[in-house]
Design an enzyme around this catalytic site. Structure first.
Site, short mmCIF file in Angstrom:
data_model
loop_
_atom_site.label_atom_id
_atom_site.label_comp_id
_atom_site.label_asym_id
_atom_site.label_seq_id
_atom_site.Cartn_x
_atom_site.Cartn_y
_atom_site.Cartn_z
N ASN A 107 1.15 -1.37 0.16
CA ASN A 107 -0.08 -0.42 0.11
C ASN A 107 0.60 1.58 -0.03
O ASN A 107 0.31 2.65 -0.88
CB ASN A 107 -1.02 0.27 0.96
CG ASN A 107 0.16 -0.20 2.85
OD1 ASN A 107 0.79 -0.56 2.22
ND2 ASN A 107 -1.30 0.06 3.67
N GLU A 139 7.83 2.08 14.50
CA GLU A 139 8.62 3.17 13.79
C GLU A 139 8.07 4.89 13.33
O GLU A 139 7.54 4.80 14.58
CB GLU A 139 7.71 2.51 12.38
CG GLU A 139 8.31 1.73 11.88
CD GLU A 139 7.99 0.61 10.13
OE1 GLU A 139 7.41 1.31 9.84
OE2 GLU A 139 8.89 0.28 9.70
N GLU A 192 4.86 -4.45 11.81
CA GLU A 192 3.76 -3.88 11.76
C GLU A 192 2.74 -4.06 11.00
O GLU A 192 2.76 -4.93 9.77
CB GLU A 192 4.57 -2.57 11.12
CG GLU A 192 5.56 -1.58 11.31
CD GLU A 192 4.60 -0.50 12.84
OE1 GLU A 192 3.94 -0.72 12.51
OE2 GLU A 192 5.74 -0.18 13.45
N CYS A 233 -3.77 0.54 7.13
CA CYS A 233 -3.70 -0.37 7.63
C CYS A 233 -4.05 -0.23 9.69
O CYS A 233 -4.65 -0.62 10.09
CB CYS A 233 -2.17 -1.38 8.73
SG CYS A 233 -0.94 0.32 8.69
P1 NDP Z 1 1.07 -9.91 3.13
O1 NDP Z 1 1.30 -10.26 4.39
O2 NDP Z 1 0.47 -10.27 2.63
O3 NDP Z 1 2.57 -9.77 2.83
C1 NDP Z 1 3.51 -8.51 3.08
C2 NDP Z 1 4.51 -9.03 2.57
O4 NDP Z 1 5.57 -10.29 3.29
C3 NDP Z 1 4.98 -9.26 1.25
O5 NDP Z 1 6.44 -8.06 0.64
C4 NDP Z 1 4.58 -10.08 1.34
O6 NDP Z 1 5.41 -11.34 0.14
C5 NDP Z 1 5.73 -11.26 2.04
N1 NDP Z 1 5.77 -12.62 2.61
C6 NDP Z 1 4.39 -13.62 2.59
N2 NDP Z 1 4.91 -14.14 3.59
C7 NDP Z 1 6.60 -14.09 3.84
C8 NDP Z 1 6.55 -14.98 4.56
N3 NDP Z 1 6.66 -16.87 4.42
N4 NDP Z 1 8.44 -15.24 4.54
C9 NDP Z 1 8.82 -13.68 4.06
N5 NDP Z 1 8.16 -12.76 3.94
C10 NDP Z 1 6.87 -12.44 3.59
O7 NDP Z 1 1.04 -8.07 3.22
P2 NDP Z 1 0.30 -7.85 2.23
O8 NDP Z 1 1.32 -7.13 1.36
O9 NDP Z 1 -1.67 -7.76 1.54
O10 NDP Z 1 -0.74 -5.79 2.65
C11 NDP Z 1 -1.36 -5.48 3.33
C12 NDP Z 1 -1.43 -6.56 5.28
O11 NDP Z 1 -0.46 -5.41 5.66
C13 NDP Z 1 -2.61 -5.58 5.75
O12 NDP Z 1 -2.92 -6.65 7.25
C14 NDP Z 1 -1.96 -4.21 6.67
O13 NDP Z 1 -3.09 -4.21 7.74
C15 NDP Z 1 -0.27 -4.38 7.00
N6 NDP Z 1 -0.05 -3.43 6.50
C16 NDP Z 1 0.60 -2.59 8.03
C17 NDP Z 1 1.03 -1.68 8.17
C18 NDP Z 1 1.38 -0.88 9.79
O14 NDP Z 1 2.19 -0.01 9.93
N7 NDP Z 1 1.54 -1.57 10.65
C19 NDP Z 1 1.28 -0.45 7.34
C20 NDP Z 1 0.14 -1.26 5.86
C21 NDP Z 1 -0.08 -2.79 5.88
P3 NDP Z 1 4.63 -10.99 -1.32
O15 NDP Z 1 3.45 -10.17 -1.11
O16 NDP Z 1 5.51 -10.35 -2.35
O17 NDP Z 1 4.45 -13.13 -1.54
#
Ligand code: NDP
Length: 485
Positions: A154, A459, A251, A285
């Site tokens: 995002n 952060e 996060e 998020c």
């Molecule tokens: P995901 O949890 O699906 O993915 C986050 C990242 O982790 C991606 O780069 C993904 O790779 C990677 N990933 C997935 N599985 C693994 C693993 N087993 N080991 C290491 N890395 C892995 O989140 P989204 O991208 O769908 O984002 C949405 C989510 O993020 C929502 O839940 C939102 O709330 C949260 N978020 C939290 C924020 C905060 O600051 N608290 C801010 C913004 C979003 P890939 O997807 O490329 O496979």
């Protein structure tokens, strides 16, 4: 296309673009049209190895510089980012689909703020002196080593900078893996840091899916993992990092409450609810997606909300007049449409929206449900889209218990004119980031992060320094050693 969205290569390692076409191809799709605008390749094991080796090699010389020298480079990068805000914002819009109206004020600008802030802080990092009679101890604030950042889709520019800036300020090297959905922006951050004078190997970007992230997290040369992602991914990454006793920042997601009391300024409360549900098409998020509105003002609140949502300008996100863009992907829109169907099945009242917009791209109408009850799926699970759930309440104790009855604890907000109540409620919220008569502000000067399942660590702000450095205590004896034999 007026803007070249194809990067020079997929990865950025050791100060330069690097390609390896043996990696799985990843098509980059512009969410406003559904068309492919670039192609990158997931990192192969050879690419991951190069990234880790170059970070490891570069880190100790970087840590040996003074904080002033490190900070100067970060501040120069901040200036470059600001000067290129337009181009970076256009790229952010291509990567995510968020309207240019937003990206031009919230992404590269926020990234530049982080580089400037931590660039300024770098020279102030010190240990302390602890006198013990004639003897003494001093502490050294030292970097952790190689830090891995893993991003959600995002805020690809902001997330790269929020992780990269404090890590580099403290003397670490960084390897950043963007979400496969939005791989373009972090490459530009890497390019700019090198142009600003960052030595090669200190900020690397590798593309890929979860398994590339996992390969980074489980490597013994990696000292810290900072993830922005969902709670289920957080559980996996946290567990993998724990195996190597690594430092973590998590996060994660949320289902944050926003409480509107009967004495609230309705116009401001509606504004806060809009910011907390529909900015970035709801893909934020910390969004306050459970909006508890006092029964006495519920209908007035809903009427004004519906009226103002009618002013949303949905369309081409590159048009500066457009204020509401598509969702990031077909997949994400389908997930959100499923939740909308579930809300209707469970008996929530659809006040407005609820449908995909009839145009190319992944558009979804801003959607509001009223008469939502605590047990409904749309009130319990993170939807991550433009769907607001409005719940009724009558009494402060009752609403506090309901607001906190969730595994999440990222954010929470309250609208009221009663000052004492505002602070009492903020103190009772089980959340890392709280808002009084506002919602979703995230300036770099303030800590940001979650409680409960929404995360670990903070952060931004001086608090982030604690998560990218460690203290070494050095004991110094001035008199003789007194040993028992
Ligand atoms: P995901 O949890 O699906 O993915 C986050 C990242 O982790 C991606 O780069 C993904 O790779 C990677 N990933 C997935 N599985 C693994 C693993 N087993 N080991 C290491 N890395 C892995 O989140 P989204 O991208 O769908 O984002 C949405 C989510 O993020 C929502 O839940 C939102 O709330 C949260 N978020 C939290 C924020 C905060 O600051 N608290 C801010 C913004 C979003 P890939 O997807 O490329 O496979």
């Amino acid at each position: 296309m007026p803007y070249d969205t194809q990067p020079a290569a997929s990865h950025f390692i050791d100060g330069a673009y690097v390609e390896d076409r043996d990696g799985t191809p990843i098509d980059v799709i512009y969410p406003a049209t559904g068309k492919v605008i670039a192609r990158v390749h997931a990192a192969t094991p050879a690419i991951v190895e190069r990234a880790i080796a170059s970070a490891k090699r570069a880190q100790s010389d970087w840590a040996a510089l003074s904080g002033t020298e490190r900070g100067r480079i970060l501040r120069r990068a901040a200036d470059l980012m600001r000067a290129r805000n337009h181009d970076l914002s256009v790229l952010e819009t291509y990567d995510t689909g968020k309207p240019y109206q937003e990206t031009s004020v919230a992404d590269a600008t926020s990234g530049a703020d982080a580089l400037e802030y931590f660039g300024g802080l770098a020279a102030t990092l010190t240990g302390e002196h602890i006198q013990l009679g004639e003897n003494w101890v001093y502490t050294r604030r030292e970097p952790l080593g190689v830090c891995v950042g893993i991003g959600a889709w995002n805020y690809p520019t902001q997330i790269a900078c929020w992780k990269g800036a404090p890590a580099l300020a403290c003397g670490n090297a960084v390897i950043f893996k963007p979400s496969e959905t939005t791989p373009l922006c972090a490459l530009k951050v890497a390019e700019m840091l090198v142009e600003a004078g960052l030595p090669a190997g200190l900020f690397n970007v590798v593309q890929g899916m979860g398994e590339v992230g996992n390969a980074l997290v489980t490597d013994s040369r990696v000292d810290k993992v900072s993830l922005t992602g969902s709670v289920p991914t957080g559980r996996k990454v946290y567990a993998a990092a724990a195996e190597g006793i690594k430092h973590v920042t998590m996060e994660l997601g949320g289902k944050s409450p926003l409480i509107v009391f009967e004495d609230a300024d309705i116009e401001n409360a509606v504004g806060g609810a809009i910011l907390g549900n529909f900015y970035s098409s709801g893909q934020v998020c910390s969004n306050g997606t459970r909006v508890f509105v006092h029964r006495a003002i519920k209908e007035a609140f809903l009427a004004r909300l519906t009226e103002r949502l009618g002013n949303a300008v949905i369309g081409d996100p590159m048009d500066p007049a457009v204020s509401f863009g598509p969702m990031v992907s077909q997949r994400q829109r389908d997930i959100v449409l499923d939740y909308i169907a579930k809300g209707q099945e469970e008996g929530a009242r659809l006040v407005t929206g609820g449908k995909a917009v009839d145009r190319e791209g992944f558009y979804l109408e801003p959607t509001v449900f009223a008469d939502v009850t605590d047990d409904m799926k749309i009130a319990r699970e993170e939807i991550f889209g433009p769907v607001m759930a409005v719940l009724d309440f009558e009494d402060e104790d009752e609403v506090m218990a309901r607001a906190n009855d969730t595994e999440f604890g990222l954010a929470a907000g309250v609208f009221t004119r009663d000052l004492a109540r505002a602070h009492r409620v903020a103190a009772r919220f089980e959340a890392g980031t709280c808002y009084i008569n506002t919602y979703n502000d995230a300036p770099v000067e303030a800590p940001f992060g979650g409680a409960k399942s929404s995360g670990v660590g903070r952060e931004n702000s001086k608090a982030a320094i604690e998560h990218y450095s460690q203290l070494k205590s050095v004991f110094v004896r001035m008199d003789d050693v007194d040993a028992p034999f």
